[in-house]
Design a protein around this motif. Structure first.
Motif, PDB file in Angstrom:
ATOM      1  N   THR A  68       0.799  -1.224   0.000  1.00 48.46           N
ATOM      2  CA  THR A  68       0.000   0.000   0.000  1.00 48.46           C
ATOM      3  C   THR A  68       0.834   1.278   0.000  1.00 48.46           C
ATOM      4  OG1 THR A  68      -0.130   0.045   2.405  1.00 48.46           O
ATOM      5  CG2 THR A  68      -1.891  -1.118   1.209  1.00 48.46           C
ATOM      6  N   LYS A  69       2.101   1.172   0.403  1.00 45.65           N
ATOM      7  CA  LYS A  69       3.027   2.315   0.490  1.00 45.65           C
ATOM      8  C   LYS A  69       2.488   3.434   1.390  1.00 45.65           C
ATOM      9  CE  LYS A  69       5.290   1.521  -3.917  1.00 45.65           C
ATOM     10  NZ  LYS A  69       4.864   0.175  -4.042  1.00 45.65           N
ATOM     11  N   ARG A  70       1.790   3.037   2.451  1.00 46.41           N
ATOM     12  CA  ARG A  70       1.330   3.992   3.446  1.00 46.41           C
ATOM     13  C   ARG A  70       1.270   3.305   4.804  1.00 46.41           C
ATOM     14  NH1 ARG A  70      -5.093   4.350   2.267  1.00 46.41           N
ATOM     15  NH2 ARG A  70      -5.270   4.218   4.501  1.00 46.41           N
TER      16      ARG A  70
END
Length: 85
Positions: A68-70
């Motif tokens: 998700t890169k979060r």
């Protein structure tokens, strides 16, 4: 309590700066570094517990982060239903 925590964090940085300016010539820099590290650690722990999960210690969490890169919301934030209110 959420607002009180923020107020205490802000007051503590001002108290830290005040002590630094008063005691600077005789203040050991090693102690200043240790106090600064403890303060930064405390702020990061506050963020980790009440806002965003900063520590990822198992493979599924790391996979989620890469996918998700979060950052995930913290468990306490989800439990209390804190969504910026």
């Amino acid at each position: 309590m959420k607002k009180l925590n923020i107020i205490l964090i802000i007051i503590s940085i001002f108290a830290f700066a005040f002590d630094f300016f008063i005691w600077y010539p005789s203040l050991p820099l090693v102690s200043l570094g240790i106090a600064g590290f403890i303060y930064i650690f405390a702020v990061l722990e506050y963020i980790n517990y009440f806002h965003l999960q900063l520590s990822y210690d198992n493979l599924s969490d790391v996979k989620y982060l890469l996918r998700t890169k979060r950052l995930k919301k913290s468990c306490l934030s989800r439990d209390f239903g804190r969504d910026g209110k």
